[in-house]
Design an enzyme around this catalytic site. Structure first.
Site, PDB file in Angstrom:
ATOM      1  N   GLY A 227      -6.753  26.230  35.648  1.00  0.00           N
ATOM      2  CA  GLY A 227      -7.745  25.746  34.875  1.00  0.00           C
ATOM      3  C   GLY A 227      -8.313  24.323  35.581  1.00  0.00           C
ATOM      4  O   GLY A 227      -8.131  24.232  36.739  1.00  0.00           O
ATOM      5  N   SER A 228      -8.531  23.283  34.774  1.00  0.00           N
ATOM      6  CA  SER A 228      -9.309  22.211  35.336  1.00  0.00           C
ATOM      7  C   SER A 228      -7.976  21.108  35.934  1.00  0.00           C
ATOM      8  O   SER A 228      -6.620  21.486  35.519  1.00  0.00           O
ATOM      9  CB  SER A 228      -9.546  21.348  34.138  1.00  0.00           C
ATOM     10  OG  SER A 228      -8.789  21.084  33.221  1.00  0.00           O
ATOM     11  N   GLU A 247      -3.755  26.234  40.239  1.00  0.00           N
ATOM     12  CA  GLU A 247      -4.943  26.703  40.745  1.00  0.00           C
ATOM     13  C   GLU A 247      -6.059  25.822  40.072  1.00  0.00           C
ATOM     14  O   GLU A 247      -6.197  26.044  38.716  1.00  0.00           O
ATOM     15  CB  GLU A 247      -5.075  28.215  40.613  1.00  0.00           C
ATOM     16  CG  GLU A 247      -4.341  29.010  41.301  1.00  0.00           C
ATOM     17  CD  GLU A 247      -4.260  29.005  42.812  1.00  0.00           C
ATOM     18  OE1 GLU A 247      -5.563  28.641  43.354  1.00  0.00           O
ATOM     19  OE2 GLU A 247      -3.410  29.333  43.571  1.00  0.00           O
ATOM     20  N   LEU A 248      -6.517  24.748  40.524  1.00  0.00           N
ATOM     21  CA  LEU A 248      -7.585  23.836  39.836  1.00  0.00           C
ATOM     22  C   LEU A 248      -8.941  24.086  40.458  1.00  0.00           C
ATOM     23  O   LEU A 248      -9.309  24.672  41.076  1.00  0.00           O
ATOM     24  CB  LEU A 248      -6.672  22.510  39.974  1.00  0.00           C
ATOM     25  CG  LEU A 248      -5.299  22.456  39.598  1.00  0.00           C
ATOM     26  CD1 LEU A 248      -4.682  21.091  39.838  1.00  0.00           C
ATOM     27  CD2 LEU A 248      -4.854  22.921  38.110  1.00  0.00           C
ATOM     28  N   CYS A 281     -14.718  28.125  39.973  1.00  0.00           N
ATOM     29  CA  CYS A 281     -13.915  27.032  40.482  1.00  0.00           C
ATOM     30  C   CYS A 281     -14.771  26.882  42.024  1.00  0.00           C
ATOM     31  O   CYS A 281     -14.365  25.740  42.668  1.00  0.00           O
ATOM     32  CB  CYS A 281     -12.715  27.255  40.616  1.00  0.00           C
ATOM     33  SG  CYS A 281     -12.166  28.902  40.925  1.00  0.00           S
ATOM     34  N   GLU A 375     -16.480  17.776  39.324  1.00  0.00           N
ATOM     35  CA  GLU A 375     -16.784  19.074  39.164  1.00  0.00           C
ATOM     36  C   GLU A 375     -17.829  19.362  38.226  1.00  0.00           C
ATOM     37  O   GLU A 375     -17.644  19.093  36.972  1.00  0.00           O
ATOM     38  CB  GLU A 375     -15.508  20.095  38.935  1.00  0.00           C
ATOM     39  CG  GLU A 375     -15.888  21.609  38.700  1.00  0.00           C
ATOM     40  CD  GLU A 375     -14.272  22.196  38.351  1.00  0.00           C
ATOM     41  OE1 GLU A 375     -13.712  21.753  37.570  1.00  0.00           O
ATOM     42  OE2 GLU A 375     -14.253  23.349  39.008  1.00  0.00           O
TER      43      GLU A 375
HETATM   44  P1  NAP Z   1      -8.961  24.070  30.909  1.00  0.00           P
HETATM   45  O1  NAP Z   1      -9.734  23.390  29.831  1.00  0.00           O
HETATM   46  O2  NAP Z   1      -8.092  23.215  31.842  1.00  0.00           O
HETATM   47  O3  NAP Z   1      -8.219  25.288  30.326  1.00  0.00           O
HETATM   48  C1  NAP Z   1      -7.308  26.067  30.958  1.00  0.00           C
HETATM   49  C2  NAP Z   1      -6.102  26.871  30.216  1.00  0.00           C
HETATM   50  O4  NAP Z   1      -5.155  25.627  29.673  1.00  0.00           O
HETATM   51  C3  NAP Z   1      -6.847  27.323  28.805  1.00  0.00           C
HETATM   52  O5  NAP Z   1      -5.730  28.461  28.379  1.00  0.00           O
HETATM   53  C4  NAP Z   1      -6.508  26.065  27.983  1.00  0.00           C
HETATM   54  O6  NAP Z   1      -6.138  26.496  26.370  1.00  0.00           O
HETATM   55  C5  NAP Z   1      -4.944  25.524  28.324  1.00  0.00           C
HETATM   56  N1  NAP Z   1      -4.797  24.455  28.146  1.00  0.00           N
HETATM   57  C6  NAP Z   1      -5.329  23.236  27.681  1.00  0.00           C
HETATM   58  N2  NAP Z   1      -4.795  22.057  27.564  1.00  0.00           N
HETATM   59  C7  NAP Z   1      -3.411  22.354  27.771  1.00  0.00           C
HETATM   60  C8  NAP Z   1      -2.162  21.672  27.581  1.00  0.00           C
HETATM   61  N3  NAP Z   1      -2.149  20.525  27.306  1.00  0.00           N
HETATM   62  N4  NAP Z   1      -1.015  22.363  28.110  1.00  0.00           N
HETATM   63  C9  NAP Z   1      -1.233  23.701  28.547  1.00  0.00           C
HETATM   64  N5  NAP Z   1      -2.343  24.300  28.507  1.00  0.00           N
HETATM   65  C10 NAP Z   1      -3.544  23.750  28.206  1.00  0.00           C
HETATM   66  O7  NAP Z   1      -9.960  25.107  31.812  1.00  0.00           O
HETATM   67  P2  NAP Z   1     -11.207  26.086  31.303  1.00  0.00           P
HETATM   68  O8  NAP Z   1     -12.250  25.124  31.067  1.00  0.00           O
HETATM   69  O9  NAP Z   1     -10.569  26.982  30.572  1.00  0.00           O
HETATM   70  O10 NAP Z   1     -11.459  26.501  33.018  1.00  0.00           O
HETATM   71  C11 NAP Z   1     -12.552  25.836  33.719  1.00  0.00           C
HETATM   72  C12 NAP Z   1     -11.549  25.060  34.747  1.00  0.00           C
HETATM   73  O11 NAP Z   1     -10.678  26.033  35.502  1.00  0.00           O
HETATM   74  C13 NAP Z   1     -12.480  24.525  35.971  1.00  0.00           C
HETATM   75  O12 NAP Z   1     -11.964  23.358  36.412  1.00  0.00           O
HETATM   76  C14 NAP Z   1     -12.312  25.588  37.112  1.00  0.00           C
HETATM   77  O13 NAP Z   1     -12.202  25.055  38.491  1.00  0.00           O
HETATM   78  C15 NAP Z   1     -10.865  26.085  37.147  1.00  0.00           C
HETATM   79  N6  NAP Z   1     -10.473  27.371  37.781  1.00  0.00           N
HETATM   80  C16 NAP Z   1      -9.864  27.045  38.914  1.00  0.00           C
HETATM   81  C17 NAP Z   1      -9.753  28.470  39.538  1.00  0.00           C
HETATM   82  C18 NAP Z   1      -8.929  28.559  40.797  1.00  0.00           C
HETATM   83  O14 NAP Z   1      -8.258  29.494  41.103  1.00  0.00           O
HETATM   84  N7  NAP Z   1      -8.510  27.357  41.355  1.00  0.00           N
HETATM   85  C19 NAP Z   1     -10.041  29.480  39.031  1.00  0.00           C
HETATM   86  C20 NAP Z   1     -10.971  29.557  37.884  1.00  0.00           C
HETATM   87  C21 NAP Z   1     -11.070  28.172  36.941  1.00  0.00           C
HETATM   88  P3  NAP Z   1      -7.552  26.367  25.367  1.00  0.00           P
HETATM   89  O15 NAP Z   1      -8.562  27.207  25.913  1.00  0.00           O
HETATM   90  O16 NAP Z   1      -6.876  26.686  23.968  1.00  0.00           O
HETATM   91  O17 NAP Z   1      -7.869  24.867  25.610  1.00  0.00           O
END
Ligand code: NAP
Length: 476
Positions: A227-228, A247-248, A281, A375
């Protein structure tokens, strides 16, 4: 449709629901039960207790389960593809691509069970151990908490679940709220594949609430998050002494040298920048092109961006679907406005209608603009000029992220210098940083993360090494 959550392999419904809405037309796709405090505690007990069952499964049994999951996913591939498109908004062709990748991830995870997970240690080469022989073997670490993002709801979960099953660990999956239905379908698939029921838990709900509780609980031994960077850093602070994989995000860049095949470069860059409406990502966000080919590259990318068919992601002809939310489209708008106020020019795109954002090309963007430094996660590509390779490498490295980078060149020395000097987890030569094969070690440095995925590498942070040293007086 009303979807249950999965608790210890059972379908459970709760009163509070998440509404899953189509990012394309805002229609209701389904409702998903949200995990309550009581259910979270129950799931944590399930994974603690079921570890005794999963760790005792023989390798051949785990291999059968992974192969069965692969066969079932193959049978259900169209159901998964349509669900991913409806929830996430990527085109149906892109969703089918994701399902194929998830099949590959399962195949690679199953193949791990045929590999030695240990080695013999030459104890008798140590002066104080000439009377010993021995080896080390990897053992499962314990319950795995997998937290996944919205953009690849199936394959990025599979990159955690496949290795967790191969290792023999119980699982709690916390899917992204916006794409929770895919997480539920995946839980059902694992039940049907025959993994011990208590070891399968899929808990939808707001990450900031249920994620917090799960991450800090001592019954969890491995936290694997995609995630982020912002959320990833917060999780690292809360997790305590656990195995952690992160993996961010990124603002991936590519260098285009004047000796490259410019048509090939343009063709790959437009795909790398606009796939999934830029919500990847490793999406190409920044292009640094050498002066002699700069104008031509801008012309080719502008034309290619203009020609992309934007629309209903379920329509087979659509080439780019919506962004995940209107808030994200507005955030993207803000990034463009700021860049323009700093002197950037838009060669095409720049506007949106709800969540449908026009593929956008920007030029002459100052390096300190937010659209370069943060990003973007949007269908935007910035093309700036460079005078030589060294300038390109310095600009690529001028980033808090370090996931992957690309370089287009026919010169082996330029390719080698880029590989050596760019600070990222992967350098892709003559293709875009958006390239990923599920077999390779994948992950970043700096704010892009910790650890590597790809089943062979992910299993390392889901297992621990135990040494066996055997005294043998015959050696004395
Ligand atoms: P996100 O907002 O960081 O959310 C990722 C996951 O974390 C979701 O399941 C979210 O739940 C959960 N989450 C949120 N707050 C949390 C907390 N305090 N504690 C534990 N979990 C929590 O990311 P996204 O918008 O879904 O995805 C986009 C991001 O992912 C981008 O930054 C992208 O670059 C990154 N990404 C990285 C890769 C890699 O392999 N490096 C691959 C794909 C995506 P909710 O949905 O309920 O908020």
């Amino acid at each position: 449709m009303d979807y249950p959550l999965i608790l210890g392999g059972l379908e459970v419904r709760t009163l509070e629901k998440l509404e899953i809405l189509s990012p394309y037309d805002n229609s209701l796709i389904g409702k998903v039960s949200i995990a309550t405090d009581e259910i979270i505690d129950h799931a944590l007990e399930n994974v603690r207790i079921s570890f005794d069952d999963t760790r005792d499964l023989s390798a051949i049994h785990r291999e059968h389960i992974l192969n069965k999951a692969k066969d079932l996913l193959h049978e259900r591939s169209e159901e998964f593809s349509r669900t991913i498109t409806q929830e996430m908004g990527k085109t149906i062709q892109e969703s089918r691509g994701e399902v194929s990748r998830a099949l590959e991830t399962l195949k690679l995870s199953a193949a791990l069970l045929r590999e030695p997970l240990g080695e013999v240690i030459p104890f008798d080469s140590a002066p104080n151990a000439t009377d010993k022989w021995g080896f080390y073997k990897r053992f499962p670490s314990g319950p795995v908490l997998a937290i996944t993002p919205f953009n690849f709801p199936l394959n990025l979960a599979m990159h955690k679940i496949g290795p967790a099953i191969a290792a023999g660990n119980p699982i709690i999956l916390k899917p992204a709220s916006k794409t929770s239905i895919t997480g539920i379908l995946l839980g059902k698939l694992l039940i049907d594949a025959g993994y011990p029921r208590k070891a399968i838990n899929v808990l939808p709900g707001p990450g900031g609430i249920i994620g917090d509780r799960l991450v800090s609980d001592d019954r969890i031994k491995v936290v694997t998050f995609t995630g982020s960077a912002e959320v990833g850093k917060a999780i690292v602070k809360k997790a305590g002494l656990k195995h952690i994989a992160m993996e961010l995000g990124s603002n991936s860049a590519v260098i285009v040298m004047s000796d490259s095949d410019i048509l090939h470069a343009a063709n790959r860059i437009i795909k790398g920048a606009m796939a999934l409406a830029g919500q990847v990502c490793i999406s190409v966000q920044r292009v640094y092109a050498e002066l002699p080919i700069y104008e031509k590259l801008v012309e080719l990318l502008t034309l290619a961006a203009k020609n992309i068919k934007l629309g209903d992601p379920l329509n087979e002809q659509t080439e780019m679907g919506p962004m995940i939310s209107e808030a994200d489209a507005k955030r993207t708008d803000g990034l463009i406005q700021e860049a323009v106020s700093l002197g950037a020019e838009i060669t095409t795109g720049g506007k949106h209608n709800g969540t449908l954002f026009q593929p956008t090309v920007l030029i002459n963007v100052p390096q300190h603009a937010k659209i370069i430094q943060t990003e973007a996660f949007a269908p935007i590509v910035v093309i700036n000029k460079i005078s030589d390779l060294n300038e390109g490498i310095a600009l690529v490295n001028d980033s808090k992220f370090g996931l992957q980078a690309g370089i287009f060149t026919r010169d082996i020395n330029s390719a080698h210098t880029a590989f050596k000097k760019i600070d990222v987890g992967g350098v892709i030569i003559n293709d875009v940083p958006t390239f990923r094969a599920d077999i390779m070690p994948y992950g970043g440095i700096k704010d892009s993360g910790l650890g590597r995925e790809g089943p062979r590498y992910a299993i390392e942070h889901m297992t621990y090494i135990k040494v066996c040293a055997i005294h043998n007086s015959d050696y004395e």
